[in-house]
Motif scaffolding. Structure first.
Motif, PDB file in Angstrom:
ATOM      1  N   SER A 181       6.750  -6.114  -6.065  1.00  0.00           N
ATOM      2  CA  SER A 181       5.346  -6.165  -6.468  1.00  0.00           C
ATOM      3  C   SER A 181       5.110  -7.254  -7.508  1.00  0.00           C
ATOM      4  N   GLN A 182       6.001  -7.346  -8.468  1.00  0.00           N
ATOM      5  CA  GLN A 182       5.853  -8.370  -9.494  1.00  0.00           C
ATOM      6  C   GLN A 182       5.992  -9.769  -8.908  1.00  0.00           C
ATOM      7  N   ALA A 183       6.865  -9.922  -7.922  1.00  0.00           N
ATOM      8  CA  ALA A 183       7.036 -11.232  -7.289  1.00  0.00           C
ATOM      9  C   ALA A 183       5.740 -11.700  -6.640  1.00  0.00           C
ATOM     10  N   TYR A 184       5.000 -10.758  -6.057  1.00  0.00           N
ATOM     11  CA  TYR A 184       3.745 -11.104  -5.375  1.00  0.00           C
ATOM     12  C   TYR A 184       2.513 -10.843  -6.244  1.00  0.00           C
ATOM     13  N   ARG A 185       2.760 -10.571  -7.516  1.00  0.00           N
ATOM     14  CA  ARG A 185       1.679 -10.378  -8.487  1.00  0.00           C
ATOM     15  C   ARG A 185       0.700  -9.288  -8.058  1.00  0.00           C
ATOM     16  N   THR A 186       1.199  -8.232  -7.431  1.00  0.00           N
ATOM     17  CA  THR A 186       0.315  -7.138  -7.065  1.00  0.00           C
ATOM     18  C   THR A 186       0.257  -6.118  -8.193  1.00  0.00           C
ATOM     19  N   TYR A 187      -0.723  -5.247  -8.096  1.00  0.00           N
ATOM     20  CA  TYR A 187      -0.948  -4.228  -9.122  1.00  0.00           C
ATOM     21  C   TYR A 187      -0.940  -2.858  -8.464  1.00  0.00           C
ATOM     22  N   TYR A 188      -0.279  -1.884  -9.092  1.00  0.00           N
ATOM     23  CA  TYR A 188      -0.392  -0.496  -8.640  1.00  0.00           C
ATOM     24  C   TYR A 188      -0.141   0.443  -9.814  1.00  0.00           C
ATOM     25  N   LYS A 189      -0.764   1.595  -9.724  1.00  0.00           N
ATOM     26  CA  LYS A 189      -0.637   2.593 -10.795  1.00  0.00           C
ATOM     27  C   LYS A 189      -0.850   3.981 -10.203  1.00  0.00           C
ATOM     28  N   LYS A 190       0.030   4.888 -10.545  1.00  0.00           N
ATOM     29  CA  LYS A 190      -0.088   6.278 -10.102  1.00  0.00           C
ATOM     30  C   LYS A 190      -1.140   6.995 -10.932  1.00  0.00           C
ATOM     31  N   ASN A 191      -2.055   7.682 -10.266  1.00  0.00           N
ATOM     32  CA  ASN A 191      -3.061   8.474 -10.962  1.00  0.00           C
ATOM     33  C   ASN A 191      -2.528   9.875 -11.245  1.00  0.00           C
TER      34      ASN A 191
ATOM     35  N   GLY B 269       0.832  -1.201   0.000  1.00  0.00           N
ATOM     36  CA  GLY B 269       0.000   0.000   0.000  1.00  0.00           C
ATOM     37  C   GLY B 269       0.862   1.245   0.000  1.00  0.00           C
ATOM     38  N   TYR B 270       0.295   2.363   0.437  1.00  0.00           N
ATOM     39  CA  TYR B 270       1.087   3.595   0.511  1.00  0.00           C
ATOM     40  C   TYR B 270       0.554   4.479   1.625  1.00  0.00           C
ATOM     41  N   THR B 271       1.434   5.273   2.211  1.00  0.00           N
ATOM     42  CA  THR B 271       1.077   6.006   3.423  1.00  0.00           C
ATOM     43  C   THR B 271       0.126   7.159   3.170  1.00  0.00           C
ATOM     44  N   PHE B 272       0.089   7.698   1.949  1.00  0.00           N
ATOM     45  CA  PHE B 272      -0.799   8.810   1.633  1.00  0.00           C
ATOM     46  C   PHE B 272      -2.203   8.327   1.264  1.00  0.00           C
TER      47      PHE B 272
ATOM     48  N   ASP C 208      -1.539  18.562  -8.935  1.00  0.00           N
ATOM     49  CA  ASP C 208      -0.475  18.783  -7.962  1.00  0.00           C
ATOM     50  C   ASP C 208       0.343  17.500  -7.846  1.00  0.00           C
ATOM     51  N   PRO C 209       1.607  17.502  -8.237  1.00  0.00           N
ATOM     52  CA  PRO C 209       2.417  16.277  -8.224  1.00  0.00           C
ATOM     53  C   PRO C 209       2.650  15.708  -6.837  1.00  0.00           C
ATOM     54  N   GLU C 210       2.365  16.469  -5.789  1.00  0.00           N
ATOM     55  CA  GLU C 210       2.562  15.984  -4.431  1.00  0.00           C
ATOM     56  C   GLU C 210       1.308  15.323  -3.848  1.00  0.00           C
ATOM     57  N   TRP C 211       0.162  15.469  -4.535  1.00  0.00           N
ATOM     58  CA  TRP C 211      -1.094  15.012  -3.946  1.00  0.00           C
ATOM     59  C   TRP C 211      -1.843  14.037  -4.857  1.00  0.00           C
ATOM     60  N   TYR C 212      -1.111  13.145  -5.471  1.00  0.00           N
ATOM     61  CA  TYR C 212      -1.718  12.140  -6.330  1.00  0.00           C
ATOM     62  C   TYR C 212      -2.169  10.933  -5.502  1.00  0.00           C
ATOM     63  N   LEU C 213      -3.071  10.151  -6.082  1.00  0.00           N
ATOM     64  CA  LEU C 213      -3.515   8.902  -5.488  1.00  0.00           C
ATOM     65  C   LEU C 213      -2.960   7.730  -6.292  1.00  0.00           C
ATOM     66  N   MET C 214      -3.018   6.550  -5.703  1.00  0.00           N
ATOM     67  CA  MET C 214      -2.520   5.340  -6.359  1.00  0.00           C
ATOM     68  C   MET C 214      -3.642   4.305  -6.419  1.00  0.00           C
TER      69      MET C 214
ATOM     70  N   ILE D 134       4.544  -2.854   2.816  1.00  0.00           N
ATOM     71  CA  ILE D 134       5.464  -2.566   1.709  1.00  0.00           C
ATOM     72  C   ILE D 134       4.876  -1.438   0.872  1.00  0.00           C
ATOM     73  N   SER D 135       5.581  -0.319   0.807  1.00  0.00           N
ATOM     74  CA  SER D 135       5.078   0.830   0.060  1.00  0.00           C
ATOM     75  C   SER D 135       5.197   0.619  -1.444  1.00  0.00           C
ATOM     76  N   ILE D 136       4.157   1.034  -2.155  1.00  0.00           N
ATOM     77  CA  ILE D 136       4.193   1.025  -3.622  1.00  0.00           C
ATOM     78  C   ILE D 136       4.303   2.465  -4.153  1.00  0.00           C
ATOM     79  N   ASP D 137       4.715   3.376  -3.254  1.00  0.00           N
ATOM     80  CA  ASP D 137       4.847   4.796  -3.584  1.00  0.00           C
ATOM     81  C   ASP D 137       6.201   5.312  -3.089  1.00  0.00           C
ATOM     82  N   PRO D 138       7.310   4.771  -3.632  1.00  0.00           N
ATOM     83  CA  PRO D 138       8.625   5.126  -3.102  1.00  0.00           C
ATOM     84  C   PRO D 138       8.998   6.593  -3.288  1.00  0.00           C
ATOM     85  N   ALA D 139       8.348   7.280  -4.210  1.00  0.00           N
ATOM     86  CA  ALA D 139       8.671   8.691  -4.420  1.00  0.00           C
ATOM     87  C   ALA D 139       8.356   9.523  -3.189  1.00  0.00           C
ATOM     88  N   ARG D 140       7.291   9.197  -2.484  1.00  0.00           N
ATOM     89  CA  ARG D 140       6.922   9.939  -1.280  1.00  0.00           C
ATOM     90  C   ARG D 140       7.224   9.173   0.001  1.00  0.00           C
TER      91      ARG D 140
END
Length: 208
Positions: A149-159, A78-81, A163-169, A112-118
């Protein structure tokens, strides 16, 4: 118990997200020591999920799956935001772990974060500390996170967002039970209660 109903059910697709494997309900394999515990399986077998990874823990140290999975662990990507789903799911997982602790079982919750940029190690550490004192937070480079993520077959995509700081995933929301000697053994949907998850995990822990 829900487990018995699921094992006896005819095969049926539960979810297919992006490029992830199809999760199906199926009967247990008699040669599988966890057969009575499984309520689900993965197309191609449980061996299709999990495997080696290298990430960065909440203290800034590079770790591998062997460093992390030293005891039964419940993994969540997941991700903290995340405004709603991730906090709910991680608290539910923490509650399930606490129920098991009361029963005498030791399971480590892992985020495990899927949003390493933030999600820097410091940000992840603050997040996990607010959820559960034993929750381990992991992040890493974009490449490291993608590989895990690929090892555990999870899916994530940045929306996209203005504002580049306030996106959802967008992301998948399964939780994964992983055992040190057996690897991935089961996934849990987000509609299960802490008690249902604890009951399901206990069966695997008893069969180890």
């Amino acid at each position: 118990m829900q487990k018995a109903l699921a094992i006896g059910a005819a095969a049926a697709v539960v979810a297919v997200v992006g490029g992830t494997a199809a999760f199906v309900l199926t009967r247990g394999n008699a040669d599988d020591k966890f057969a009575e515990c499984r309520t689900s399986a993965v197309a191609g077998g449980a061996g299709q999920i999990g495997g080696p990874f290298e990430l960065v823990d909440e203290n800034g140290r590079t770790v591998t799956d062997q460093d992390v999975i030293q005891r039964p662990s419940l993994l969540y990507f997941g991700y903290t935001f995340c405004p709603d789903v991730c906090p709910f799911d991680t608290v539910r997982n923490a509650d399930a772990v606490d129920i098991l602790k009361e029963r005498g079982y030791d399971v480590q919750p892992v985020f495990i974060s899927i949003d390493p940029a933030r999600d820097t190690p410091e940000v992840v550490k603050d997040f996990t500390a607010n959820i559960h004192p034993d929750m381990l937070g992991l992040t890493g480079s974009a490449e490291q996170v993608k590989a895990a993520s690929q090892a555990y077959r999870t899916y994530y995509k940045k929306n996209d967002a203005e504002d580049p700081e306030w996106y959802l995933m967008d992301h998948s929301t399964f939780s994964y039970l992983v055992l040190p000697q057996d690897g991935f053994v089961e996934f849990y949907r987000r509609d299960l209660s802490p008690e249902q998850m604890a009951d399901g995990m206990q069966c695997f822990l008893d069969a180890m």
